[in-house]
Design a protein around this motif. Structure first.
Motif, PDB file in Angstrom:
ATOM      1  N   ILE A 225       0.806  -1.230   0.000  1.00 42.93           N
ATOM      2  CA  ILE A 225       0.000   0.000   0.000  1.00 42.93           C
ATOM      3  C   ILE A 225       0.836   1.276   0.000  1.00 42.93           C
ATOM      4  N   LEU A 226       2.072   1.202   0.513  1.00 39.34           N
ATOM      5  CA  LEU A 226       2.878   2.428   0.505  1.00 39.34           C
ATOM      6  C   LEU A 226       3.635   2.583  -0.806  1.00 39.34           C
ATOM      7  N   GLY A 227       3.719   1.476  -1.532  1.00 43.28           N
ATOM      8  CA  GLY A 227       4.411   1.527  -2.836  1.00 43.28           C
ATOM      9  C   GLY A 227       3.528   2.105  -3.922  1.00 43.28           C
ATOM     10  N   GLU A 228       2.291   2.377  -3.581  1.00 45.11           N
ATOM     11  CA  GLU A 228       1.357   2.903  -4.577  1.00 45.11           C
ATOM     12  C   GLU A 228       0.908   4.302  -4.210  1.00 45.11           C
ATOM     13  N   GLY A 229       0.774   5.172  -5.213  1.00 44.58           N
ATOM     14  CA  GLY A 229       0.227   6.494  -4.972  1.00 44.58           C
ATOM     15  C   GLY A 229      -0.917   6.754  -5.930  1.00 44.58           C
ATOM     16  N   LYS A 230      -1.176   8.021  -6.198  1.00 43.84           N
ATOM     17  CA  LYS A 230      -2.274   8.385  -7.088  1.00 43.84           C
ATOM     18  C   LYS A 230      -1.771   9.377  -8.122  1.00 43.84           C
ATOM     19  N   PHE A 231      -2.380   9.366  -9.267  1.00 42.96           N
ATOM     20  CA  PHE A 231      -2.030  10.320 -10.302  1.00 42.96           C
ATOM     21  C   PHE A 231      -3.333  10.987 -10.768  1.00 42.96           C
ATOM     22  N   LEU A 232      -3.419  12.299 -10.605  1.00 42.65           N
ATOM     23  CA  LEU A 232      -4.632  13.008 -11.016  1.00 42.65           C
ATOM     24  C   LEU A 232      -4.296  14.029 -12.105  1.00 42.65           C
ATOM     25  N   THR A 233      -5.261  14.252 -12.976  1.00 42.92           N
ATOM     26  CA  THR A 233      -5.055  15.310 -13.970  1.00 42.92           C
ATOM     27  C   THR A 233      -6.096  16.409 -13.749  1.00 42.92           C
ATOM     28  N   SER A 234      -5.732  17.624 -14.131  1.00 41.76           N
ATOM     29  CA  SER A 234      -6.569  18.778 -13.783  1.00 41.76           C
ATOM     30  C   SER A 234      -7.850  18.895 -14.604  1.00 41.76           C
ATOM     31  N   ASP A 235      -7.914  18.249 -15.774  1.00 47.06           N
ATOM     32  CA  ASP A 235      -9.045  18.517 -16.668  1.00 47.06           C
ATOM     33  C   ASP A 235     -10.355  17.871 -16.225  1.00 47.06           C
ATOM     34  N   SER A 236     -10.342  17.146 -15.134  1.00 52.93           N
ATOM     35  CA  SER A 236     -11.627  16.595 -14.673  1.00 52.93           C
ATOM     36  C   SER A 236     -12.428  17.650 -13.909  1.00 52.93           C
ATOM     37  N   PHE A 237     -11.770  18.702 -13.437  1.00 52.64           N
ATOM     38  CA  PHE A 237     -12.498  19.753 -12.711  1.00 52.64           C
ATOM     39  C   PHE A 237     -12.878  20.883 -13.671  1.00 52.64           C
ATOM     40  N   PRO A 238     -14.162  21.293 -13.635  1.00 51.51           N
ATOM     41  CA  PRO A 238     -14.630  22.309 -14.600  1.00 51.51           C
ATOM     42  C   PRO A 238     -13.701  23.518 -14.694  1.00 51.51           C
ATOM     43  N   GLY A 239     -13.493  23.954 -15.927  1.00 56.55           N
ATOM     44  CA  GLY A 239     -12.703  25.165 -16.167  1.00 56.55           C
ATOM     45  C   GLY A 239     -11.233  24.903 -16.343  1.00 56.55           C
ATOM     46  N   ASN A 240     -10.799  23.642 -16.185  1.00 53.00           N
ATOM     47  CA  ASN A 240      -9.367  23.335 -16.297  1.00 53.00           C
ATOM     48  C   ASN A 240      -9.041  22.585 -17.575  1.00 53.00           C
ATOM     49  N   GLU A 241      -7.863  22.866 -18.101  1.00 55.98           N
ATOM     50  CA  GLU A 241      -7.297  22.062 -19.191  1.00 55.98           C
ATOM     51  C   GLU A 241      -6.432  20.976 -18.567  1.00 55.98           C
ATOM     52  N   ARG A 242      -5.887  20.091 -19.390  1.00 60.53           N
ATOM     53  CA  ARG A 242      -5.018  19.026 -18.861  1.00 60.53           C
ATOM     54  C   ARG A 242      -3.578  19.561 -18.775  1.00 60.53           C
ATOM     55  N   SER A 243      -3.418  20.508 -17.856  1.00 58.86           N
ATOM     56  CA  SER A 243      -2.106  21.171 -17.779  1.00 58.86           C
ATOM     57  C   SER A 243      -1.434  20.964 -16.421  1.00 58.86           C
ATOM     58  N   LYS A 244      -2.111  20.263 -15.522  1.00 60.37           N
ATOM     59  CA  LYS A 244      -1.513  19.983 -14.215  1.00 60.37           C
ATOM     60  C   LYS A 244      -1.587  18.495 -13.931  1.00 60.37           C
ATOM     61  N   TYR A 245      -0.464  17.927 -13.557  1.00 55.96           N
ATOM     62  CA  TYR A 245      -0.424  16.525 -13.137  1.00 55.96           C
ATOM     63  C   TYR A 245      -0.157  16.515 -11.639  1.00 55.96           C
ATOM     64  N   CYS A 246      -1.018  15.833 -10.913  1.00 52.86           N
ATOM     65  CA  CYS A 246      -0.840  15.788  -9.456  1.00 52.86           C
ATOM     66  C   CYS A 246      -0.403  14.385  -9.017  1.00 52.86           C
ATOM     67  N   LEU A 247       0.761  14.294  -8.393  1.00 57.04           N
ATOM     68  CA  LEU A 247       1.278  13.009  -7.901  1.00 57.04           C
ATOM     69  C   LEU A 247       1.055  12.969  -6.394  1.00 57.04           C
ATOM     70  N   VAL A 248       0.294  11.977  -5.941  1.00 54.98           N
ATOM     71  CA  VAL A 248      -0.047  11.897  -4.517  1.00 54.98           C
ATOM     72  C   VAL A 248       0.649  10.698  -3.893  1.00 54.98           C
ATOM     73  N   SER A 249       1.369  10.946  -2.805  1.00 58.52           N
ATOM     74  CA  SER A 249       2.023   9.822  -2.125  1.00 58.52           C
ATOM     75  C   SER A 249       1.777   9.908  -0.631  1.00 58.52           C
ATOM     76  N   LYS A 250       2.118   8.803   0.053  1.00 57.95           N
ATOM     77  CA  LYS A 250       1.929   8.753   1.506  1.00 57.95           C
ATOM     78  C   LYS A 250       3.296   8.878   2.154  1.00 57.95           C
ATOM     79  N   VAL A 251       3.413   9.839   3.068  1.00 55.42           N
ATOM     80  CA  VAL A 251       4.709  10.094   3.705  1.00 55.42           C
ATOM     81  C   VAL A 251       4.574   9.960   5.225  1.00 55.42           C
ATOM     82  N   PRO A 252       5.691   9.711   5.921  1.00 56.31           N
ATOM     83  CA  PRO A 252       5.606   9.503   7.376  1.00 56.31           C
ATOM     84  C   PRO A 252       5.166  10.748   8.140  1.00 56.31           C
TER      85      PRO A 252
END
Ligand code: NAD
Length: 498
Positions: free
Chosen positions: A133-160
């Motif tokens: 579970i700690l070896g996996e994170g999430k990858f989100l793109t901005s274009d799913s939220f209204p008004g945004n283009e696909r110009s932001k990549y969000c890398l989500v991880s779990k830290v201590p």
């Protein structure tokens, strides 16, 4: 056996006091004082541990913080490998650790060994689960939220989180310590353990297994001492980044005093067992015995009140009484079913509940008998809501039975409690079981079985005064991390074509 062989260095032969563990070494406190551990069976001092000072707590916090910074840079697979090593050492040396549990908390010898083996398994499981579970994170793109283009990549991880403070109770001082230690370590935290006084020596032996596994110095510490001297000092210490506590009402006070840090609180319970007319009464009786009387009722998830439909109450009480008469009573060394409760004050408290019930007219199915801390198993029938035992947690081998005329009455009693840990319902009708289970305000409902904490990877949580947050291997690992996002901002939108 305890304190010998590979455990020799945790014991100070000059003073006959067990040492505390800090900065990767076993130390004697500068206080020159010790805390006695009374054997519940003999009621004599059996072991002594160091009475650490606030100054020593400060030093532990400093080295813990420094060690965590390096540990967080240790690859996940390596952290897991070390946990597997510690688990193997723990299981290999189960006998001397179990012996401490017998002498410190009067746990029946066989159950004491089971606790250590289960703890080793939990540590290994954390290593495996953490890697996944700690070896996996999430990858989100901005274009799913209204008004945004696909110009932001969000890398989500779990830290201590940093330094985790672990405070387990006396009844499972090894298992409920490792259930905090292993998730904290796999997630990249350091850990400071404050064991319960009764159970401290078993905990020190367990910590030595982690020492032998070669964890870096300062990463794990174990501070012993008087709650009045170092309790509040530890829980309110600015160096603490998370508190994982299991115990009684003390946890409520700690929650109010603690700073702005994540809390995991596993507190008391008054687990209700609701029995319907169509239940398999032999199954119910077996579960009431196991659930209500194992380790003399000193379990958070013990069955602590039976709510049985009047029409089957006589038959159930008869079956339970037949089994109570077969329970063996005596010292933990003989593997008796019922052993002395942890302390004289605990025995006095249980006696107070019994006397209150007697005065208010409960039916005693057995004669009340006590010798020192040893209390014979007792079923109290016809308990009424005005009796203290209808609501309070005896933490002893005394079980109240309340006869109900409707299921709603049973649910009402369960929900009127300030506790909400677990509950159970016995019926052959699964549809009714689901409806009743949903109506019970408890963290877990067991259908056709007594409440239980394990298996240790199941989520485990209490509502109301029974706790904050959820335990179990996966939930504990997640709880001991925070989310970190890294956002990559592109100069122009980018869409993948395949
Ligand atoms: N929900 C659960 O998972 C769970 C599991 C086991 C036991 N319990 C509960 O634990 C209780 C029995 O255990 P106990 O008698 O050891 O509980 P307790 O609350 O008396 O003590 C728990 C721990 O807190 C420490 N402590 C005491 N005062 C402190 C302070 N001021 N600051 C910091 N730490 C302090 C104790 O030394 C011990 O280590 C029962 O109520 C039982 O239901 C709950």
């Amino acid at each position: 056996m305890a304190g010998t062989c590979i455990f020799a260095e945790i014991y100070d032969e000059n003073t006959n006091v067990y040492k505390y563990y800090s900065d990767g070494a076993w130390n004697v406190s500068s206080s020159g004082k010790s805390v006695p551990i009374i054997n519940p069976t003999t009621r004599k001092t059996h072991y002594k541990v160091q009475a650490c000072t606030q100054e020593e707590v400060n030093k532990v916090m400093e080295s813990s913080k420094a060690a965590q910074k390096l540990w967080a840079k240790t690859p996940l697979w390596k952290r897991a490998e070390m946990l597997h090593k510690a688990a193997a050492i723990l299981k290999e040396h189960k006998a001397p650790i179990a012996e401490c549990l017998v002498k410190e908390i009067a746990k029946p010898a066989k159950d004491a060994v089971t606790e250590v083996v289960r703890s080793g398994d939990l540590v290994s499981y954390c290593g495996e689960e953490g890697v996944r579970i700690l070896g996996e994170g999430k990858f989100l793109t901005s274009d799913s939220f209204p008004g945004n283009e696909r110009s932001k990549y969000c890398l989500v991880s779990k830290v201590p989180l940093g330094v985790v403070l672990a405070i387990p109770p006396f009844n499972y001082p090894v298992n409920l310590a490792v259930s905090k230690i292993a998730p904290a370590l796999i997630a990249g935290n350091s850990l400071v353990l404050k064991p319960p006084t009764q159970g401290a020596v078993a905990a020190l032996h367990m910590v030595h297994c982690f020492h032998l596994a070669g964890f870096p110095k300062g990463l794990i510490s174990c501070i012993t001492g008087k709650g009045s001297e170092i309790g509040d000092f530890l829980t309110m210490h600015p160096g603490v980044n998370c508190i994982s506590f299991t115990g009684g009402d003390t946890g409520i006070a700690i929650s109010k005093k603690a700073g702005m840090v994540p809390l995991q609180m596993e507190l008391g319970g008054k687990d209700a067992c609701i029995v319907l007319e169509d239940a398999d009464l032999d199954l119910v009786a077996a579960n009431i015995i196991k659930g209500g009387f194992s380790y003399s009722g000193q379990r958070c998830t013990a069955v602590k009140v039976v709510l049985v439909m009047e029409s089957v109450a006589d038959a159930l009480v008869e079956k339970v009484n037949a089994k109570v008469s077969k329970l063996t009573v005596g010292p933990p060394e003989d593997n008796c079913d019922i052993t002395p409760v942890v302390s004289e004050s605990s025995a006095n408290f249980i006696e107070g509940l019994v006397m209150d019930a007697k005065q208010k007219g409960a039916t005693f199915c057995q004669e009340y008998k006590r010798d020192g801390n040893l209390i014979w198993p007792l079923l109290l029938d016809n308990v009424k809501p005005e009796m203290r035992i209808a609501w309070e947690e005896p933490f002893g081998p005394v079980l109240p039975v309340i006869r109900i005329s409707t299921v709603e009455q049973g649910i009402h009693h369960c929900n009127a409690s300030n506790f909400g840990l677990q509950g159970c319902v016995f019926t052959r009708d699964i549809n009714k079981a689901i409806l009743i289970g949903d109506a019970m305000e408890t963290g877990t409902v067991q259908i056709n079985s007594a409440p239980a904490r394990g298996p240790d990877h199941f989520p485990f949580q209490g509502l109301k005064d029974s706790g904050i947050g959820s335990q179990g291997v996966t939930n504990s690992i997640l709880m001991m991390t925070k989310i970190k996002s890294t956002v990559i901002n592109l100069p122009s939108p980018s869409y993948t074509m395949g």
